[in-house]
Design a protein around this motif. Structure first.
Motif, short mmCIF file in Angstrom:
data_model
loop_
_atom_site.label_atom_id
_atom_site.label_comp_id
_atom_site.label_asym_id
_atom_site.label_seq_id
_atom_site.Cartn_x
_atom_site.Cartn_y
_atom_site.Cartn_z
N SER A 162 71.04 -91.58 15.90
CA SER A 162 70.24 -90.38 16.11
C SER A 162 69.38 -90.54 17.36
O SER A 162 68.84 -91.61 17.62
N ASN A 163 69.26 -89.47 18.14
CA ASN A 163 68.44 -89.52 19.34
C ASN A 163 66.95 -89.49 18.99
O ASN A 163 66.15 -90.11 19.67
N ARG A 164 66.60 -88.78 17.94
CA ARG A 164 65.19 -88.66 17.56
C ARG A 164 65.08 -88.80 16.05
O ARG A 164 65.75 -88.10 15.30
N ARG A 165 64.21 -89.70 15.61
CA ARG A 165 64.03 -89.93 14.19
C ARG A 165 62.54 -89.98 13.87
O ARG A 165 61.78 -90.67 14.54
N VAL A 166 62.14 -89.25 12.83
CA VAL A 166 60.75 -89.22 12.43
C VAL A 166 60.68 -89.35 10.91
O VAL A 166 61.31 -88.57 10.19
N ALA A 167 59.94 -90.32 10.43
CA ALA A 167 59.62 -90.45 9.00
C ALA A 167 58.11 -90.54 8.90
O ALA A 167 57.51 -91.46 9.46
N SER A 168 57.49 -89.60 8.20
CA SER A 168 56.03 -89.58 8.20
C SER A 168 55.47 -89.00 6.91
O SER A 168 56.10 -88.17 6.24
N VAL A 169 54.27 -89.48 6.55
CA VAL A 169 53.46 -88.91 5.47
C VAL A 169 52.16 -88.45 6.12
O VAL A 169 51.40 -89.27 6.63
N GLU A 170 51.92 -87.15 6.10
CA GLU A 170 50.72 -86.64 6.75
C GLU A 170 49.47 -86.98 5.92
O GLU A 170 49.55 -87.19 4.71
N SER A 171 48.35 -87.03 6.59
CA SER A 171 47.12 -87.53 5.98
C SER A 171 46.62 -86.65 4.83
O SER A 171 45.84 -87.11 3.99
N THR A 172 47.06 -85.39 4.77
CA THR A 172 46.60 -84.51 3.71
C THR A 172 47.38 -84.73 2.41
O THR A 172 46.93 -84.27 1.34
N ALA A 173 48.51 -85.38 2.48
CA ALA A 173 49.35 -85.58 1.29
C ALA A 173 48.89 -86.80 0.49
O ALA A 173 48.27 -87.73 1.03
N LEU A 174 49.17 -86.79 -0.80
CA LEU A 174 48.94 -87.92 -1.71
C LEU A 174 47.46 -88.23 -1.93
O LEU A 174 47.13 -89.26 -2.53
N GLN A 175 46.57 -87.38 -1.47
CA GLN A 175 45.15 -87.66 -1.62
C GLN A 175 44.74 -87.57 -3.09
O GLN A 175 45.09 -86.62 -3.79
N GLY A 176 44.02 -88.58 -3.56
CA GLY A 176 43.53 -88.59 -4.92
C GLY A 176 44.55 -88.94 -5.97
O GLY A 176 44.27 -88.83 -7.17
N PHE A 177 45.72 -89.39 -5.55
CA PHE A 177 46.74 -89.77 -6.54
C PHE A 177 46.30 -91.04 -7.27
O PHE A 177 45.78 -91.98 -6.67
N GLU A 178 46.53 -91.07 -8.60
CA GLU A 178 46.19 -92.24 -9.40
C GLU A 178 47.39 -92.65 -10.24
O GLU A 178 48.03 -91.80 -10.87
N GLY A 179 47.69 -93.94 -10.21
CA GLY A 179 48.81 -94.44 -10.99
C GLY A 179 49.75 -95.28 -10.16
O GLY A 179 49.34 -95.97 -9.22
N VAL A 180 51.02 -95.21 -10.49
CA VAL A 180 52.07 -95.96 -9.79
C VAL A 180 52.81 -95.01 -8.85
O VAL A 180 53.33 -93.98 -9.29
N LEU A 181 52.81 -95.33 -7.57
CA LEU A 181 53.49 -94.50 -6.58
C LEU A 181 54.56 -95.32 -5.87
O LEU A 181 54.27 -96.36 -5.27
N GLN A 182 55.80 -94.87 -5.96
CA GLN A 182 56.92 -95.52 -5.27
C GLN A 182 57.46 -94.55 -4.23
O GLN A 182 57.74 -93.39 -4.55
N LEU A 183 57.63 -95.03 -3.01
CA LEU A 183 58.09 -94.15 -1.93
C LEU A 183 59.13 -94.85 -1.07
O LEU A 183 58.87 -95.91 -0.52
N ASN A 184 60.31 -94.24 -0.99
CA ASN A 184 61.34 -94.64 -0.03
C ASN A 184 61.55 -93.46 0.90
O ASN A 184 61.94 -92.38 0.46
N GLN A 185 61.30 -93.65 2.18
CA GLN A 185 61.41 -92.57 3.16
C GLN A 185 62.25 -93.06 4.34
O GLN A 185 61.90 -94.07 4.98
N VAL A 186 63.33 -92.35 4.63
CA VAL A 186 64.27 -92.81 5.65
C VAL A 186 64.63 -91.68 6.59
O VAL A 186 64.89 -90.55 6.15
#
Length: 205
Positions: A162-186
């Protein structure tokens, strides 16, 4: 091959206006997976999210929970592919934005892919055993949790990337989440990612 997960604010800028001479770029192979808005805001419990854009992507969410006098929870994940052929995208983006999962709680497992031939999994194994006989000092009342994963990956893409690849979590997401968080981002092609969690708990008398 590239795997990227990052936290950023305003990482994706507005796309520039294409000139007439850039028309061929508009015909490129684009893949985009996006979780945005108020998705899963305030959700609770067991949350499973699988999002993919492209070809030949594999994803899975698995949970095993056991509660009892004798408790055993077991999760075994195996993914396999052979002789896969696909075109890698010119641009691949995977984004989690907005208020996604804000204020949520529990077990959240996310697999997000943009591209071709990617394999992802999440596995959670929880066992809670109640003490059966208070005078017993053997292992009969103990809990056991097992989690294992095996992947066999044979993706071939003919050297294209790929010429351009972006994987991102913006700062507004996941705020205040409590517990177990699993993230695979490709964002890309031919990547293998995975998470496992195993917990064993023995209740008191």
């Amino acid at each position: 091959m590239r795997i990227a997960t990052c936290l950023a604010l305003g990482l994706l800028a507005a796309a520039p206006v294409l000139a007439a001479d850039d028309y061929p770029a508009m015909l490129g192979y684009l893949t985009q997976s996006r979780v945005d808005g108020n998705a899963f805001t305030g959700a609770s419990g067991a949350i499973a999210i699988n999002v993919a854009a492209g070809d030949l992507n594999q994803q899975a969410n698995l949970r095993a929970i056991a509660v009892g006098t004798h408790a055993i929870a077991d999760v075994d994940v195996r993914q396999s592919r052979r002789r896969d052929f696909a075109t890698s995208p010119d641009t691949a983006t995977a984004v989690i934005a907005g208020n996604t999962l804000a204020g949520a709680s529990g077990i959240a497992s996310i697999n997000q892919a943009s591209g071709a031939g990617n394999a992802s999994f999440n596995a959670v194994s929880l066992a809670l055993a109640q003490q059966g006989i208070r005078e017993s000092d053997d292992d009969s009342s103990l809990s056991a949790a097992f989690a294992s994963a095996g992947q066999q990956h044979g993706f071939e893409h003919g050297g294209a990337t790929s010429n351009r690849r972006v994987a991102s979590v913006e700062s507004t997401a996941l705020q205040g989440f409590e517990g177990v968080l699993q993230l695979n981002q490709v964002a890309g092609s031919g990547n293998d990612t995975g998470n496992t969690l195993a917990m064993s708990i023995q209740a008191g008398p």
